[in-house]
Design a protein around this motif. Structure first.
Motif, mmCIF file in Angstrom:
data_model
loop_
_atom_site.group_PDB
_atom_site.id
_atom_site.type_symbol
_atom_site.label_atom_id
_atom_site.label_comp_id
_atom_site.label_asym_id
_atom_site.label_seq_id
_atom_site.Cartn_x
_atom_site.Cartn_y
_atom_site.Cartn_z
ATOM 1 N N ALA A 237 0.878 -1.123 -0.102
ATOM 2 C CA ALA A 237 0.024 0.068 0.092
ATOM 3 C C ALA A 237 0.937 1.266 -0.178
ATOM 4 O O ALA A 237 0.633 2.185 -0.771
ATOM 5 N N GLN A 238 2.045 1.227 0.663
ATOM 6 C CA GLN A 238 2.843 2.455 0.863
ATOM 7 C C GLN A 238 3.332 2.621 -0.528
ATOM 8 O O GLN A 238 3.613 3.638 -0.927
ATOM 9 N N GLY A 239 3.801 1.431 -1.128
ATOM 10 C CA GLY A 239 4.469 1.579 -2.545
ATOM 11 C C GLY A 239 3.359 2.021 -3.427
ATOM 12 O O GLY A 239 3.724 2.823 -4.546
ATOM 13 N N ASP A 240 2.310 1.590 -3.606
ATOM 14 C CA ASP A 240 1.167 2.456 -4.334
ATOM 15 C C ASP A 240 0.934 3.615 -4.196
ATOM 16 O O ASP A 240 0.681 4.456 -5.064
ATOM 17 N N LEU A 319 -5.347 11.359 1.826
ATOM 18 C CA LEU A 319 -5.853 10.380 1.172
ATOM 19 C C LEU A 319 -5.026 9.511 0.353
ATOM 20 O O LEU A 319 -4.725 8.405 0.234
ATOM 21 N N ILE A 320 -3.610 10.185 -0.040
ATOM 22 C CA ILE A 320 -2.647 9.585 -0.779
ATOM 23 C C ILE A 320 -1.512 9.344 0.086
ATOM 24 O O ILE A 320 -0.591 8.616 -0.502
ATOM 25 N N GLY A 321 -1.526 9.664 1.218
ATOM 26 C CA GLY A 321 -0.514 9.171 2.386
ATOM 27 C C GLY A 321 0.702 9.951 1.851
ATOM 28 O O GLY A 321 1.937 9.407 2.193
ATOM 29 N N LEU A 322 0.687 11.204 1.840
ATOM 30 C CA LEU A 322 1.797 12.243 1.401
ATOM 31 C C LEU A 322 2.755 12.210 2.764
ATOM 32 O O LEU A 322 3.798 12.172 2.677
ATOM 33 N N ASP A 323 1.999 12.429 3.990
ATOM 34 C CA ASP A 323 2.849 12.671 5.021
ATOM 35 C C ASP A 323 3.930 11.697 5.288
ATOM 36 O O ASP A 323 4.981 11.763 5.995
#
Length: 383
Positions: A237-240, A319-323
């Motif tokens: 998920a982090q890679g996506d 939403l996109i896990g930018l942090d």
């Protein structure tokens, strides 16, 4: 002459004096012999005169009245008396056979002489009856397992009567207690059944322990597998998320660069016109400021102040896990961008097709600049 000399030397066998003298010598020898009594060191002697008890003779040489005395010796050492095998019926009606050994010692020779006719036979008979009585008062299992208790009870039962005889019972040992053949066979079957039962219990316990350990191992394996899958899903998920962010950032950069190029062309056309007043859209100035550091090496206005770049709002960042990938994006933002590659990408976007790169390879606009540079390095071309 010679006959007259030898005549006085001849003895008359029938002379009464000689006979009396010979009898006197024999009587003296017999008297002396009967007066001397030798007692061994481990014995005591009971002296009687005319059948009357007089005293105990100590070890050594003793002088006693001749012809009218009699000495009875007693061994003062520990003596062993075997008790013959005795048949008895236990309390639970089981026939058994047992024999024993009794260890005794004469403590008072006078009482052993006066109080009992034959103390050895008396102790043996008493031990036989006591053994049968003790076995009959116990159950079969006790007679087989409580040997010490049987010995102690027999010794206690023999103490009181033997004390009156001057005899001390030092110990009693039951050598063997044997049940009847039928009882012995039943006991062997019971023992075999008990052993089989214990073996089955031990086997069941072993299987249970093995099953528990196997289940515990499977549980730990499932936990480890689940943790691995969870970690894999998290990493995936982090890679996506990272890939999505990079693609979004690349698409945003390419789109804004195309707008900038279009704006530049417009500015060029405006500059060729004769008008002295120009109106520029605010979006164009914001984009120019955002990519100013890639085009001119700095985000600085003409008055020396730094231009503000556009940022993702909080909802988009979450939403996109930018942090979670701020460090990776920071590295991407800090890397130098190839201006020529960006212009080619913007031109490709404006024309709506893939732009061929140097060497005849097409530039895939769906990839980021970094990914295209890695593809170029893999092909061996220039960065």
């Amino acid at each position: 002459m010679e006959s007259s000399i030898l005549a006085p030397l001849q003895l008359d066998v029938g002379d009464p004096i000689l006979i009396v003298a010979a009898l006197a010598v024999v009587l003296v020898v017999a008297t002396v012999w009967s007066m001397i009594e030798i007692v061994d060191a481990y014995n005591r002697g009971a002296l009687t005169v005319f059948g009357e008890y007089r005293k105990l003779l100590e070890p050594g040489l003793n002088v006693v009245p001749p012809f009218v005395s009699r000495v009875y010796t007693f061994d003062m050492r520990t003596q062993t008396i075997d008790v013959p095998s005795q048949e008895a019926i236990t309390r639970d009606n089981s026939p058994v056979t047992a024999d024993a050994v009794v260890y005794i010692r004469v403590m008072d020779a006078k009482r052993a002489f006066l109080e009992v006719e034959n103390y050895e036979r008396a102790v043996s008979n008493l031990a036989q009856t006591t053994l049968r009585a003790v076995l009959g008062d116990m159950e079969l299992d006790d007679t087989l397992s409580k040997r010490e208790m049987i010995n102690e009870r027999i010794r206690h039962e023999l103490d009181e009567p033997t004390d009156e005889w001057g005899i001390r019972v030092e110990s009693v040992e039951v050598r063997e207690v044997t049940p009847s053949r039928d009882v012995k066979g039943a006991m062997e079957e019971q023992t075999s059944a008990e052993r089989r039962r214990r073996a089955m219990i031990l086997e069941a316990q072993g299987e249970r322990r093995s099953a528990v350990e196997k289940a515990e191992g499977d549980k730990q394996s499932e936990i480890i597998r689940a943790q691995g899958e969870k970690q894999s899903q998290i990493l995936e998920a982090q890679g996506d998320s990272i890939s999505t962010v990079l693609r979004a950032r690349s698409a945003e950069s390419m789109g804004e660069r195309a707008v900038i190029d279009k704006g530049m062309d417009t500015l060029e056309e405006i500059g060729r016109s004769e008008s002295t007043t120009f109106v520029l859209p605010q979006e164009l100035t914001s984009m120019v400021g955002r990519y100013g550091k890639h085009l001119s090496g700095g985000d600085v206005r003409t008055d020396g102040e730094q231009l503000e770049s556009l940022e993702f709002d909080d909802e988009t960042r979450e939403l996109i896990g930018l942090d979670d990938i701020a460090e990776i994006i920071g590295e991407i933002e800090d890397a130098e961008m190839d201006v020529e590659a960006m212009e080619q990408e913007a031109q490709a976007i404006k024309e709506g097709e893939d732009m061929p790169a140097e060497g005849g390879d097409a530039i895939d606009i769906s990839k980021t600049g970094q990914e295209r540079r890695e593809d170029t390095d893999a092909r061996g071309g220039p960065d």
